[in-house]
Design an enzyme around this catalytic site. Structure first.
Site, PDB file in Angstrom:
ATOM      1  N   ARG A  26      11.661  -5.703   4.607  1.00 47.99           N
ATOM      2  CA  ARG A  26      11.395  -4.260   4.489  1.00 47.99           C
ATOM      3  C   ARG A  26      12.341  -3.444   5.364  1.00 47.99           C
ATOM      4  O   ARG A  26      12.671  -3.824   6.485  1.00 47.99           O
ATOM      5  CB  ARG A  26       9.955  -3.953   4.904  1.00 47.99           C
ATOM      6  CG  ARG A  26       9.715  -2.435   4.986  1.00 47.99           C
ATOM      7  CD  ARG A  26       8.265  -2.063   5.031  1.00 47.99           C
ATOM      8  NE  ARG A  26       7.585  -2.546   6.217  1.00 47.99           N
ATOM      9  CZ  ARG A  26       6.297  -2.385   6.423  1.00 47.99           C
ATOM     10  NH1 ARG A  26       5.550  -1.780   5.515  1.00 47.99           N
ATOM     11  NH2 ARG A  26       5.743  -2.849   7.521  1.00 47.99           N
ATOM     12  N   LYS A  61       0.837  -1.222   0.000  1.00 47.14           N
ATOM     13  CA  LYS A  61       0.000   0.000   0.000  1.00 47.14           C
ATOM     14  C   LYS A  61       0.865   1.264   0.000  1.00 47.14           C
ATOM     15  O   LYS A  61       0.677   2.164  -0.805  1.00 47.14           O
ATOM     16  CB  LYS A  61      -0.923   0.039   1.242  1.00 47.14           C
ATOM     17  CG  LYS A  61      -1.869  -1.133   1.354  1.00 47.14           C
ATOM     18  CD  LYS A  61      -2.771  -1.014   2.564  1.00 47.14           C
ATOM     19  CE  LYS A  61      -2.055  -1.087   3.903  1.00 47.14           C
ATOM     20  NZ  LYS A  61      -1.410  -2.382   4.181  1.00 47.14           N
ATOM     21  N   ARG A  77     -10.092   0.941   8.633  1.00 50.72           N
ATOM     22  CA  ARG A  77      -9.591  -0.411   8.889  1.00 50.72           C
ATOM     23  C   ARG A  77     -10.611  -1.312   9.551  1.00 50.72           C
ATOM     24  O   ARG A  77     -10.299  -2.453   9.870  1.00 50.72           O
ATOM     25  CB  ARG A  77      -8.393  -0.293   9.812  1.00 50.72           C
ATOM     26  CG  ARG A  77      -7.113  -0.828   9.231  1.00 50.72           C
ATOM     27  CD  ARG A  77      -6.056  -0.613  10.278  1.00 50.72           C
ATOM     28  NE  ARG A  77      -4.878  -1.330   9.992  1.00 50.72           N
ATOM     29  CZ  ARG A  77      -3.852  -0.857   9.283  1.00 50.72           C
ATOM     30  NH1 ARG A  77      -3.896   0.345   8.765  1.00 50.72           N
ATOM     31  NH2 ARG A  77      -2.790  -1.594   9.120  1.00 50.72           N
ATOM     32  N   ARG A 114      -1.099  -9.253  12.970  1.00 52.41           N
ATOM     33  CA  ARG A 114      -1.663  -8.202  12.109  1.00 52.41           C
ATOM     34  C   ARG A 114      -2.505  -8.822  10.992  1.00 52.41           C
ATOM     35  O   ARG A 114      -3.555  -8.293  10.625  1.00 52.41           O
ATOM     36  CB  ARG A 114      -0.530  -7.346  11.510  1.00 52.41           C
ATOM     37  CG  ARG A 114       0.095  -6.404  12.537  1.00 52.41           C
ATOM     38  CD  ARG A 114       1.479  -5.936  12.136  1.00 52.41           C
ATOM     39  NE  ARG A 114       1.538  -5.214  10.888  1.00 52.41           N
ATOM     40  CZ  ARG A 114       2.651  -5.010  10.185  1.00 52.41           C
ATOM     41  NH1 ARG A 114       3.797  -5.475  10.635  1.00 52.41           N
ATOM     42  NH2 ARG A 114       2.612  -4.347   9.062  1.00 52.41           N
ATOM     43  N   ARG A 134      10.890  -1.927  11.073  1.00 51.54           N
ATOM     44  CA  ARG A 134       9.779  -1.547  11.955  1.00 51.54           C
ATOM     45  C   ARG A 134       9.612  -2.591  13.051  1.00 51.54           C
ATOM     46  O   ARG A 134       9.732  -3.788  12.800  1.00 51.54           O
ATOM     47  CB  ARG A 134       8.482  -1.434  11.141  1.00 51.54           C
ATOM     48  CG  ARG A 134       8.187  -0.012  10.723  1.00 51.54           C
ATOM     49  CD  ARG A 134       7.047   0.127   9.749  1.00 51.54           C
ATOM     50  NE  ARG A 134       5.809  -0.547  10.105  1.00 51.54           N
ATOM     51  CZ  ARG A 134       4.700  -0.490   9.369  1.00 51.54           C
ATOM     52  NH1 ARG A 134       4.686   0.228   8.245  1.00 51.54           N
ATOM     53  NH2 ARG A 134       3.610  -1.129   9.733  1.00 51.54           N
TER      54      ARG A 134
HETATM   55  P1  AP5 Z   1       4.776  -1.559   1.909  1.00 53.94           P
HETATM   56  O1  AP5 Z   1       4.445  -0.681   0.751  1.00 53.94           O
HETATM   57  O2  AP5 Z   1       5.489  -0.978   3.057  1.00 53.94           O
HETATM   58  O3  AP5 Z   1       3.455  -2.339   2.391  1.00 53.94           O
HETATM   59  P2  AP5 Z   1       2.169  -1.821   3.169  1.00 53.94           P
HETATM   60  O4  AP5 Z   1       0.990  -2.476   2.555  1.00 53.94           O
HETATM   61  O5  AP5 Z   1       2.168  -0.337   3.266  1.00 53.94           O
HETATM   62  O6  AP5 Z   1       2.452  -2.497   4.570  1.00 53.94           O
HETATM   63  P3  AP5 Z   1       2.292  -1.943   6.067  1.00 53.94           P
HETATM   64  O7  AP5 Z   1       3.018  -2.888   6.954  1.00 53.94           O
HETATM   65  O8  AP5 Z   1       2.655  -0.492   6.127  1.00 53.94           O
HETATM   66  O9  AP5 Z   1       0.760  -2.108   6.255  1.00 53.94           O
HETATM   67  P4  AP5 Z   1      -0.016  -2.080   7.578  1.00 53.94           P
HETATM   68  O10 AP5 Z   1      -1.382  -1.838   7.080  1.00 53.94           O
HETATM   69  O11 AP5 Z   1       0.183  -3.271   8.410  1.00 53.94           O
HETATM   70  O12 AP5 Z   1       0.713  -0.895   8.379  1.00 53.94           O
HETATM   71  P5  AP5 Z   1       0.300   0.596   8.728  1.00 53.94           P
HETATM   72  O13 AP5 Z   1       1.526   1.383   8.790  1.00 53.94           O
HETATM   73  O14 AP5 Z   1      -0.820   1.046   7.899  1.00 53.94           O
HETATM   74  O15 AP5 Z   1       5.595  -2.800   1.301  1.00 53.94           O
HETATM   75  C1  AP5 Z   1       6.111  -3.824   2.120  1.00 53.94           C
HETATM   76  C2  AP5 Z   1       7.473  -4.278   1.582  1.00 53.94           C
HETATM   77  O16 AP5 Z   1       7.299  -4.916   0.317  1.00 53.94           O
HETATM   78  C3  AP5 Z   1       8.478  -3.141   1.324  1.00 53.94           C
HETATM   79  O17 AP5 Z   1       9.743  -3.585   1.661  1.00 53.94           O
HETATM   80  C4  AP5 Z   1       8.369  -2.871  -0.197  1.00 53.94           C
HETATM   81  O18 AP5 Z   1       9.590  -2.373  -0.727  1.00 53.94           O
HETATM   82  C5  AP5 Z   1       8.036  -4.252  -0.712  1.00 53.94           C
HETATM   83  N1  AP5 Z   1       7.130  -4.219  -1.882  1.00 53.94           N
HETATM   84  C6  AP5 Z   1       6.005  -3.474  -2.010  1.00 53.94           C
HETATM   85  N2  AP5 Z   1       5.373  -3.734  -3.183  1.00 53.94           N
HETATM   86  C7  AP5 Z   1       6.126  -4.686  -3.800  1.00 53.94           C
HETATM   87  C8  AP5 Z   1       6.001  -5.380  -5.055  1.00 53.94           C
HETATM   88  N3  AP5 Z   1       4.966  -5.160  -5.890  1.00 53.94           N
HETATM   89  N4  AP5 Z   1       6.951  -6.288  -5.370  1.00 53.94           N
HETATM   90  C9  AP5 Z   1       8.007  -6.536  -4.521  1.00 53.94           C
HETATM   91  N5  AP5 Z   1       8.175  -5.917  -3.322  1.00 53.94           N
HETATM   92  C10 AP5 Z   1       7.248  -4.995  -2.969  1.00 53.94           C
HETATM   93  O19 AP5 Z   1      -0.252   0.392  10.210  1.00 53.94           O
HETATM   94  C11 AP5 Z   1       0.610  -0.023  11.230  1.00 53.94           C
HETATM   95  C12 AP5 Z   1      -0.171  -0.173  12.538  1.00 53.94           C
HETATM   96  O20 AP5 Z   1      -0.720   1.118  12.894  1.00 53.94           O
HETATM   97  C13 AP5 Z   1      -1.380  -1.094  12.493  1.00 53.94           C
HETATM   98  O21 AP5 Z   1      -1.008  -2.442  12.737  1.00 53.94           O
HETATM   99  C14 AP5 Z   1      -2.227  -0.514  13.625  1.00 53.94           C
HETATM  100  O22 AP5 Z   1      -1.710  -0.915  14.882  1.00 53.94           O
HETATM  101  C15 AP5 Z   1      -2.003   0.973  13.482  1.00 53.94           C
HETATM  102  N6  AP5 Z   1      -2.990   1.602  12.601  1.00 53.94           N
HETATM  103  C16 AP5 Z   1      -2.770   2.166  11.381  1.00 53.94           C
HETATM  104  N7  AP5 Z   1      -3.915   2.612  10.847  1.00 53.94           N
HETATM  105  C17 AP5 Z   1      -4.879   2.306  11.752  1.00 53.94           C
HETATM  106  C18 AP5 Z   1      -6.283   2.476  11.759  1.00 53.94           C
HETATM  107  N8  AP5 Z   1      -6.937   3.038  10.723  1.00 53.94           N
HETATM  108  N9  AP5 Z   1      -6.969   2.037  12.843  1.00 53.94           N
HETATM  109  C19 AP5 Z   1      -6.341   1.485  13.905  1.00 53.94           C
HETATM  110  N10 AP5 Z   1      -5.023   1.264  13.945  1.00 53.94           N
HETATM  111  C20 AP5 Z   1      -4.299   1.673  12.878  1.00 53.94           C
HETATM  112 MG    MG Z   2       2.339   1.050   4.862  1.00 55.31          MG
END
Ligand code: AP5
Ligand code: MG
Length: 214
Positions: free
Chosen positions: A127, A13, A88, A171, A160
């Site tokens: 990552r 994402k 979410r 997660r 992270r």
């Molecule tokens: P990356 O682009 O970083 O993936 P992502 O989908 O953004 O993964 P996240 O871990 O950020 O998602 P998340 O939803 O768990 O975390 P968030 O920060 O939102 O890519 C991942 C890796 O793959 C990278 O190394 C990249 O280079 C590689 N890659 C990407 N695309 C690729 C491809 N096509 N081919 C090859 N490699 C590729 O949330 C974190 C925490 O915050 C949550 O767990 C929760 O505790 C809290 N939180 C956030 N939002 C909320 C909410 N709305 N409500 C409640 N809690 C929340």
């Molecule tokens: Mg992310």
């Protein structure tokens, strides 16, 4: 453009969001990034968010919805926005609808990136993120020019805390229970677009641009 990008943890994402916001010149609103920035402050809310995030659990809705409401009162969102990681769960989706209705805004697209568990574990274990600006890298799929250093700002690349395998599995469980039902919620309004996230970063980007009609 008013866009949401959703999908399981680690599916890409944030990576696809970085490309889309450049194309549309709109702000990237990642609730995860906002919470991580709050870790660095003395604010109580940062400590609360950290305790949930490092366990791989969702931050409570009252905190999350308030953060989103405040962010949507800033001037830059008037030209559009890309939400990443919000809403979410169904309650957050309903709260978001209420804010959009107040502002008389409509969503243009909800992009749902699909992937599988094996690929997600591989992506998250490799990552690295910039501790200063949050730019995203991967030890094999998206290497920085200089190992351990961010191409964008020269910051240090770190792992992270919630990318430990057990936390990733939690997660993923929470995603299935609480976030996947949001897809059905947006299906009803006809805004959802499914994209195959198992392809390369650029192929996935091109697929997204195609379905957005670009
Ligand atoms: P990356 O682009 O970083 O993936 P992502 O989908 O953004 O993964 P996240 O871990 O950020 O998602 P998340 O939803 O768990 O975390 P968030 O920060 O939102 O890519 C991942 C890796 O793959 C990278 O190394 C990249 O280079 C590689 N890659 C990407 N695309 C690729 C491809 N096509 N081919 C090859 N490699 C590729 O949330 C974190 C925490 O915050 C949550 O767990 C929760 O505790 C809290 N939180 C956030 N939002 C909320 C909410 N709305 N409500 C409640 N809690 C929340
Ligand atoms: Mg992310």
């Amino acid at each position: 453009m008013r866009i949401i990008i959703m999908g399981p943890p680690g599916v890409g994402k944030g990576t696809e969001a970085e490309l889309l916001i450049k194309h549309y010149n709109i702000p990237h609103i990642s609730t995860g990034n906002i919470f991580r920035e709050l870790f660095e402050t003395e604010l109580e809310i940062g400590k609360i968010a950290k305790s949930y995030i490092n366990r791989g659990e969702l931050v409570p809705d009252d905190i999350t919805n308030e953060i989103v409401r405040e962010r949507l009162n800033e001037k830059d969102v008037e030209k559009g926005f890309l939400f990443d990681g919000f809403p979410r769960n169904i309650d957050q989706a309903k709260a978001f609808d209420a804010i959009l209705k107040e502002k008389n805004w409509k969503l243009d697209a909800v992009i749902n990136i699909e992937g599988n568990e094996e690929l997600i574990i591989k992506r998250l274990s490799g990552r690295r993120v910039c501790e200063k600006c949050g730019a995203i890298y991967h030890i094999t799929n998206k290497k920085p020019k200089v190992e351990g250093i961010c191409n964008v700002c020269g910051g240090k690349l770190i792992q992270r805390a919630d990318d430990l395998e057990d936390t990733v599995r939690r997660r993923l469980r929470i995603y299935k229970d609480q976030t996947a039902p949001v897809i059905g919620y947006y299906l009803a309004s006809g805004t959802i677009i499914n994209v195959d996230g198992t392809r390369s970063i650029d192929d996935t980007h091109n697929d997204i641009m195609k379905v957005l009609g670009e």
